[in-house]
Structures are given as structure tokens and as C-alpha cells.
Design a protein around this motif. Sequence first.
Motif, short mmCIF file in Angstrom:
data_model
loop_
_atom_site.label_atom_id
_atom_site.label_comp_id
_atom_site.label_asym_id
_atom_site.label_seq_id
_atom_site.Cartn_x
_atom_site.Cartn_y
_atom_site.Cartn_z
N GLN A 89 0.86 -1.18 0.00
CA GLN A 89 0.00 0.00 0.00
C GLN A 89 0.91 1.24 0.00
N ALA B 215 -5.77 6.61 5.01
CA ALA B 215 -6.19 7.96 5.43
C ALA B 215 -5.09 8.72 6.17
N SER B 216 -3.85 8.52 5.76
CA SER B 216 -2.74 9.22 6.42
C SER B 216 -1.86 10.00 5.46
N GLY B 217 -2.32 10.25 4.23
CA GLY B 217 -1.62 11.23 3.42
C GLY B 217 -0.94 10.76 2.15
N LYS B 218 -1.20 9.55 1.67
CA LYS B 218 -0.56 9.10 0.42
C LYS B 218 -1.05 9.89 -0.78
N THR B 219 -2.38 10.00 -0.92
CA THR B 219 -2.93 10.71 -2.08
C THR B 219 -2.43 12.16 -2.08
N ASN B 220 -2.48 12.77 -0.91
CA ASN B 220 -2.06 14.17 -0.83
C ASN B 220 -0.60 14.34 -1.21
N ASP C 86 -1.85 4.64 -4.02
CA ASP C 86 -2.34 3.65 -3.05
C ASP C 86 -1.68 2.27 -3.17
N VAL D 76 -9.59 10.23 -0.47
CA VAL D 76 -10.36 10.78 0.65
C VAL D 76 -10.75 12.22 0.31
N LYS E 59 -12.37 14.47 2.45
CA LYS E 59 -12.23 15.38 3.60
C LYS E 59 -10.95 16.21 3.51
N ASP E 60 -11.12 17.50 3.74
CA ASP E 60 -10.00 18.45 3.78
C ASP E 60 -9.28 18.64 2.44
N ARG F 190 -15.40 9.79 -0.53
CA ARG F 190 -14.29 9.67 -1.49
C ARG F 190 -14.65 10.25 -2.85
N ARG G 10 1.42 8.41 11.67
CA ARG G 10 0.58 9.51 12.10
C ARG G 10 0.80 9.57 13.60
N PHE H 103 2.58 14.86 11.17
CA PHE H 103 1.44 15.02 12.10
C PHE H 103 1.83 15.33 13.54
N TYR I 102 1.14 18.94 3.86
CA TYR I 102 0.63 19.03 2.48
C TYR I 102 1.73 19.39 1.47
N ASN J 279 5.48 19.33 2.24
CA ASN J 279 6.19 18.08 2.55
C ASN J 279 7.30 17.79 1.55
P1 GTP Z 1 -6.23 5.88 1.69
O1 GTP Z 1 -6.80 6.25 0.37
O2 GTP Z 1 -7.26 5.61 2.75
O3 GTP Z 1 -5.23 4.77 1.62
O4 GTP Z 1 -5.52 7.19 2.30
P2 GTP Z 1 -4.28 8.12 1.95
O5 GTP Z 1 -3.08 7.69 2.70
O6 GTP Z 1 -4.13 8.29 0.48
O7 GTP Z 1 -4.74 9.46 2.65
P3 GTP Z 1 -5.01 10.91 2.09
O8 GTP Z 1 -3.86 11.52 1.36
O9 GTP Z 1 -6.28 10.90 1.34
O10 GTP Z 1 -5.18 11.75 3.44
C1 GTP Z 1 -6.09 11.45 4.44
C2 GTP Z 1 -6.29 12.61 5.40
O11 GTP Z 1 -5.03 13.11 5.90
C3 GTP Z 1 -6.98 13.77 4.72
O12 GTP Z 1 -8.05 14.23 5.53
C4 GTP Z 1 -5.90 14.81 4.59
O13 GTP Z 1 -6.40 16.11 4.61
C5 GTP Z 1 -4.95 14.51 5.75
N1 GTP Z 1 -3.55 14.87 5.41
C6 GTP Z 1 -2.85 14.47 4.33
N2 GTP Z 1 -1.62 15.01 4.27
C7 GTP Z 1 -1.51 15.78 5.39
C8 GTP Z 1 -0.46 16.61 5.92
O14 GTP Z 1 0.64 16.73 5.36
N3 GTP Z 1 -0.71 17.25 7.09
C9 GTP Z 1 -1.91 17.12 7.75
N4 GTP Z 1 -2.09 17.78 8.89
N5 GTP Z 1 -2.94 16.36 7.27
C10 GTP Z 1 -2.74 15.70 6.11
#
Ligand code: GTP
Length: 615
Positions: free
Chosen positions: A245, A269-274, A296, A320, A322-323, A398, A429, A509, A523, A526
Motif C-alpha cells: 500500500q 487515510a494518512s496522506g498518500k494521495t495528498n 495507493d 479521501v 475530507k479536507d 471519497r 501519524r 502530524f 501538504y 512536505n
Molecule cells: P487511503 O486512500 O485511505 O489509503 O488514504 P491516503 O493515505 O491516500 O490518505 P489521504 O492523502 O487521502 O489523506 C487522508 C487525510 O489526511 C486527509 O483528511 C488529509 O487532509 C490529511 N492529510 C494528508 N496530508 C496531510 C499533511 O501533510 N498534514 C496534515 N495535517 N494532514 C494531512
Amino acid sequence: MSTTVVDVDGALEAAGLTNEAVKEFVRYWAEHTGAERIEVVSAADDSRLIEEALAADEIQPAGEGLYYSRSYSKDTARSEERTIVATSNESDRGVYNNWRHADEIRPVVEGHMKGALAGKTMYVIPYLMAPPGSPLEKFAAGVELTDNRTVCLHMIRMARVGVDLINNLAEPDHFVRAVHVTGDLENLGQGTPDDKRNFVTVADQRTILHFGSSYGGNALLGKIAHGLRQASYDGWASGQFLSEQFMLLGIHDKQTGKTWHVCGGFPSASGKTNLAMTLAPDALGDRYHVSFYGDDIAWLWVGEDGALYGLNPENGVFGVAKDTNEKTNPTALESIAPGAQALFTNVAYNPDTHEVWWEGKTPERPSDTAGWVDWKGEKIADRNPDEAGDPWAHPNSRFTTSLDQVPNVAPDYSDPAGVKIDAIIFGGRTRDREPLIRAINDLAEGVYDGLTLGAEATSAADGKEGVLRYDPMSMRPFMSYPEGDYAAHWLKIVGAASEQPIFAHVNWFQRDSEDGHFLWPGYRENLRALLWLCRLKDGEVTGRETAVGVLPTEEELDLTGLDLPREDLDRILTIDVPRWREEMGYRQEHLEQFRELPEEIWVAHRRVADAVQRA
Ligand code: GTP
Ligand code: SPV
Ligand code: MN
């Protein structure tokens, strides 16, 4: 005994499906589920399926070329406790894979599926995970059978879908057999002792049987069940590759012409997509370009030239919501802009204006609540005062879009050869202890770091303060075989590469212990930490040795244009020794759960533990 009411062969032939092994698979399941119609799905069918889904009210319009859907309110996320890996060999039982004997669990799921498609259509989705022609193509082919048209729409975006992909396999019988039956969602006893849901990967039969959900990770079988669980099992059984993953990105320095490829795992949900979508912070000027490969899943292997390669087996993003906003992730917003043919699931929706909204999309909620419905489909305007603060969108709502909609997608994202991997990062995280970034230049210690990755327990009920929910390599929900074997397989695959990647642990985090604010802006910023890592690998900076890895000095980290408080910067660039000493005890307990953990991992653990004691 259900009987086939449909001419399966006629339907498959009309669709041009000629692979005899696939035909036999479809015949069996058409008979078993009692399906009334068979429909073969290719990507070219997308616009017709969209029209049909709109007409049937399964999706709603959300702007030009954008669509909204809602899954049942008790069906909005993966269910880890109902997810099982089955084989016929008890030695495949691990700590996290929820192992069951195939002979015991298969009949249970097949029982639930029997006759379940009476009066319904069975969609046949032939797909490839991985671009055609990759060295791992043998492991990429699959056919998903589903009773759900919205699942077809998602699969068309998330995988490469079409009859041609399955007709001419080098080994016609070598495809993953994936069966998805939604079930009667309002009568499955979700979360009760009589829960009828079962999400089973019969890994040694390369068969996936998922019953009781229409949500993403439970229903899009190419993605998580095949792309991660089945593929990681195949990678181990064949001795050829890793499936993780992981996100995968490229950083290009326009000044020097150099490109680095970085992949890595953060728990769900810990920041991969972002991270993978993040463009260079504007403050650093126009010097860097970050390109997106995947957010992912990554498959990793050693190529004929001895280098470590990686590719993203997916064809889309299931991100995700959110945010996600103009500030945190403008790239994501562009990838779901009008015309993108994107889907939104379980966000808030306004059927009058066709708008969607989620927490964090804008600083304030839409001021006029008229028309808006929340993720359960309930009118916002009808809410009781005590529900006023409840989220409008589900926290796990999503968006789904295909890779070609991502503005910074790498030009070679579909290259079957993959890209050479320079660095592997693990991101937890963690509110304290873990610095912004620490680099690790040793394979066993890197693998050890991945195995002790974690995120804070999210519900107060499980987990003590400061104790992580360990999530080895971010694969805990997708682990398909025993953790000791998993560690050994990592050492073997990556160890065989002629040039070793650098490892690092990152943490975006960390929080202030008093007011709880994030110490690092995260974000898009990074990238600064990753740039330091690339320079360290190239010997341009040296960092500072600590007990748990090499940390950047303040001068080495490019902080141009950032205005971080002194105390915050100090905190994210130092090691909290007392907290680390405490952590080492938890790690010991965590690792002791695993059978036959390679000695190299214990050596790494003891080395770090000793160094932390002496620090
Ligand atoms: P999955 O698709 O579930 O595998 O998740 P993912 O790891 O791709 O997570 P994603 O990037 O969607 O982020 C999930 C949450 O973390 C979102 O609500 C983001 O806003 C938050 N997030 C991501 N990057 C950061 C960061 O650098 N700082 C903070 N504070 N929050 C972040
Ligand atoms: C995750 O939960 O880690 C995801 C979403 O990436 S799902 O496809 O539902 O598993
Ligand atoms: Mn994920």
C-alpha cells in the motif's frame, strides 16, 4: 438448486469474449447465483452505463461530467473484522491476515451467494491491474463478476477494463477469479453477532469472494483484494515481487535535470494521495516538478538490469474527500473538475443545484442549507438542533477519477517497464516522538522501521495513550501471509537490487503538546523533507546522526518562505529520547508476536534499542 435462466455462452460470444477458462468461470457463477442477464463490460461502455445509472437513480448529476452516489449508511468503509485470507495451508496463518481454511469459509460465502442474483444482471468485468506488457503482467489479469452497476463505473476508472485484455493471455487460465455480490444491505446484521458479510481472498486458489457491501475497498475487487492481498501473496509465492500500500511519485529538478522516484507507505487515510499529488511549493520557485505515478498501491521488483523498479497497478484514484481544498491539494480539485467524469461517494449533495460539499472543502459550510442532503441522504434543513454539528459528508467520503485526469500525472505513468526506485519512505501519524524525517541507510533497519510503522489509535477505546496501532508497512489490513515471511521476502527482493534505495521515516502530524496545533504545515510543503532525502542520497548533504537515523540540520532543510515558530522547528528536528526509550519496549512486544522473524530484523531492533539507551 438455482438454474441458469440465461444463455451465458450466447451473451459472452456476442461480447467477443473468447477465453474458454473465463467462459467456464462465468458459467459456474451464473448458475450458482441464478443471474437473469449477463453483461460484459469494457471501458468503451462507460457513457452508456452512466446514462443507465442516472436513469435508474443509482447516481445523480454533480456538474458537467461529474456524478454523485451514496452507499448504504452502514456500508461506508472497509470492514477489517469481516475480511479474511483463506488458503489450504495452515502455515499461511499470520497475526493480521485473519486466516481461515479455504474448505471452511468458501462454503459459507458461496452459501450466501446462492440464488442471490435472481432477477438481476451479472456484470462481467475483465481487467488488468498493471499496464499491458509489464514484467508482472502474469499476475495482473482478473475478471470481476458483480451485480452492481456503480461498481462497474468505479472499476472502469480504477483499472484497465476490456474484453481484449483477457482474450489473449499468455496463460489463458491464469487470471484472478473475483466475485462480488452486494447482498440485501438492510438485512445483513452489520456489526452484530449474526453479521452475514464476508470478504474473502482464497489466495492459493487466486479466487476472491466478497459478499455484503457496495463500498469501494469491499466491492472494487481489482483494487485492494487483487492489487494488494492477492498480489502480495502471489509476489511471495512466486518469489518475484512485492505488492504494497504505497504511493509513488517522481521529483524532477529542472536546474540539474535529475529525477528521483520515491515510493512509500502511510496507513489508510494518512496522506498518500495528498503527497503524491503535491506540486512543488511555490516558495521554492519554479525549480521542481513533482509527478504523480500512484497514490495507493505499488508493485516492486528487481529488473533484468539489477535495478529496483516500481509501478502503480491502478488506473485511477479513489481519494479521501475530507479536507481536500485549493490550499491543501489544488491538483486533486483539478482532477475532479467539470468534465473529469469523476464520481463522488458519500459526500453532501444538493439535488437542486447539483453541487457537492465535504468538510474542509471550504472553510464554512454552504450558508443556504436549502436542498442539501447529508451522507445518509437526510435533509440538512430538517436536522434537530443537537445534530447541527454533525458532519455533512462521511469522514471516509471519497472521489474517484482516472489517472489521465490528474494534472501532474507522469508522462510515463503507463509505461509497463515501471520506474527505478531511489527511496522508500514510511509515514506514521504520530503526535509526538517521530521527527519530520529521519533517514535510514541500511536495508534491515529500513525493513525494521516499516514493520514498526504505526498510527495513533483513533478510538480511545483501544490503545493506551502514546501506544501506536502498529501497521507494518501500512499493510495491516491487506496482509496476506505471515509477517515473518513477509519481512524475509522484503530482505530478499530489495536485497537483490544492485543499488539500494535509501529509506526514511516521515511524520507530518506532530502536534504541540499544549494547544494541539500541527508543528509542520504539511501538504504541499512536505516536498521540502523529500528534497532533503534525495540530496542525502546523492551525498550533497550529510545530516546529523542520531540513535534512530539521520536527521536534517536546520540549514540543510530548505525553509524558504516558511515562517515556522522557533520552538516548533526545534521540536520536529530533534529526537525525544525518553519517549523513544518507552517506544522500544512496545516495539519488542509487537515484534514478538511474529513467528520466524528474520534474525537481521532482531539485530536491527537491538541496535536501535541500544543506541536509544545510550543517547
Ligand atoms: P487511503 O486512500 O485511505 O489509503 O488514504 P491516503 O493515505 O491516500 O490518505 P489521504 O492523502 O487521502 O489523506 C487522508 C487525510 O489526511 C486527509 O483528511 C488529509 O487532509 C490529511 N492529510 C494528508 N496530508 C496531510 C499533511 O501533510 N498534514 C496534515 N495535517 N494532514 C494531512
Ligand atoms: C484504504 O482504505 O486504504 C483505501 C480505500 O485506499 S479502499 O479502497 O476502500 O480500501
Ligand atoms: Mn489505501
